[in-house]
Design a protein around this motif. Structure first.
Motif: not given
Ligand code: KG4
Ligand code: ZN
Length: 337
Positions: A156-179
């Motif tokens: 496969c050829k990568i067209l684009g990627s996250t430059r920082d957090d992965a989306v699942g990681e962001a979900y998990d962090k937001v979940a933590r912030v709102i308890g």
């Protein structure tokens, strides 16, 4: 071989699920067993690598036996052993790899190492029996957010990627912030159904024409909002935070994925990875793909998050294209595509 069918035993232990599965001809799941450690890691708010490794050691033989039993096949009838050898937690990966090597050696069976991310993409081959590359794939998991052109089953050829957090990681962090606790993705997804996009967080699209993603700004915006409400002793509407965050994520993922399919003049979009279970994302992609006559492929919910059936499928296609790996196969925690 059984009834003329090629049988692959898949083994997955890259993170906190110990899994084994038997898949016929790379597409038909005869069994898929997952022993999840979520309850154990919950207490720590995330996966503790050393604890994960120890549980893999304890569970792996039983999980494999159960997968063979449920499929009604013996180890002798297995034609290929496929095991995740990266990316993932090194101490967790080595347990699956050592087990696969031992079985391959003892039973004189071929073995292949599988890239976990190809496994996620292959989860679609289990659901859609006629799906074949080339296609554009949106890979959204706890560790990855990538848009890629799957050229054939093994490249496969990568067209684009996250430059920082992965989306699942962001979900998990937001979940933590709102308890909401760990793992956060499914909880944010559920709560978002009851909220509105009242906070209208900024959609981060980066440069025009870039297929890259960035979610750390969005994560920080959620954090800042929650902190400032708390400082002012104002109530936080958790459902609105969940919905506003989710809409900002979905807008960007959908726009970029559809643009890639159109730019490459293809007609298929294949979703892969744990965040592919997200109801809001699935609904939006379905609606937008329909408008543009793009065929959308969404993995069965059972195969979105980590499992070994997807690994068996990827192993089958890799073996058919490239043959077996040898017993020097190693864990590659940062394995690229
Ligand atoms: O693909 P996966 O099982 O493991 C990795 O290879 O990373 O993905 C796990 C990620 C976690 O971050 C989890 O919170 C997220 O997928 N996830 C979801 C949903 N279900 C799992 N995120 C949003 N909505 C969901 N329904
Ligand atoms: Zn995964």
């Amino acid at each position: 071989m059984k009834d003329g069918r090629f049988l692959t035993l898949g083994i997955e232990s890259s993170c906190d699920e110990t899994a084994a599965a038997v898949v016929a001809d790379g597409r038909d799941v005869l069994s898929s067993i997952i022993s999840s450690q979520i309850e154990i890691h919950k207490a720590y708010g995330g996966v503790v690598p050393e604890i994960a490794s120890r549980h893999h050691v304890t569970n792996i033989n039983g999980v494999i036996e159960e997968a063979l039993d449920k499929a009604g096949v013996s180890l002798e009838e297995i034609d290929l052993i496929g095991v995740t050898n990266g990316p993932g937690l090194v101490g967790a990966l080595v347990i699956g790899i050592a087990t696969a090597k031992a079985l391959a050696l003892a039973k004189n069976k071929p073995m292949v190492g599988v890239n976990h991310m190809y496994g996620h993409v292959s989860s679609n081959f289990l659901t859609y029996k006629n799906l074949k590359p080339p296609f554009v794939t949106l890979i959204v998991s706890g560790g990855h957010t990538d848009l890629a052109l799957m050229e054939d089953y093994t490249s496969c050829k990568i067209l684009g990627s996250t430059r920082d957090d992965a989306v699942g990681e962001a979900y998990d962090k937001v979940a933590r912030v709102i308890g909401l606790g760990y793992p956060g993705g499914p909880k944010v997804d559920k709560l978002a159904e009851q909220g509105c996009d009242s906070l209208a967080f900024k959609r981060v699209t980066l440069e025009k024409d870039s297929y890259d993603f960035s979610f750390s700004g969005l994560k920080t915006a959620v954090l800042n909002y929650a902190n400032s409400q708390r400082q002012k002793s104002l109530k936080i509407n958790e459902a609105d935070v969940a919905r506003s965050f989710q809409e900002a994520v979905i807008d960007v993922l959908t726009d970029k994925a559809l643009k890639a399919v159109e730019d490459l003049k293809l007609d298929k979009l294949v979703v892969a990875g744990g965040v592919g279970a997200n109801r809001g994302l699935r609904r939006r992609l379905a609606a937008e793909c329909e408008k543009k006559s793009i065929k959308l492929y969404l993995p069965d919910l059972a195969y979105c998050t980590d499992n070994a059936a997807m690994i068996a499928s990827a192993a089958y296609f890799k073996y058919k294209a490239k043959g077996p790996d040898n017993l020097t196969l190693d864990a590659l925690p940062n394995m690229a595509y």
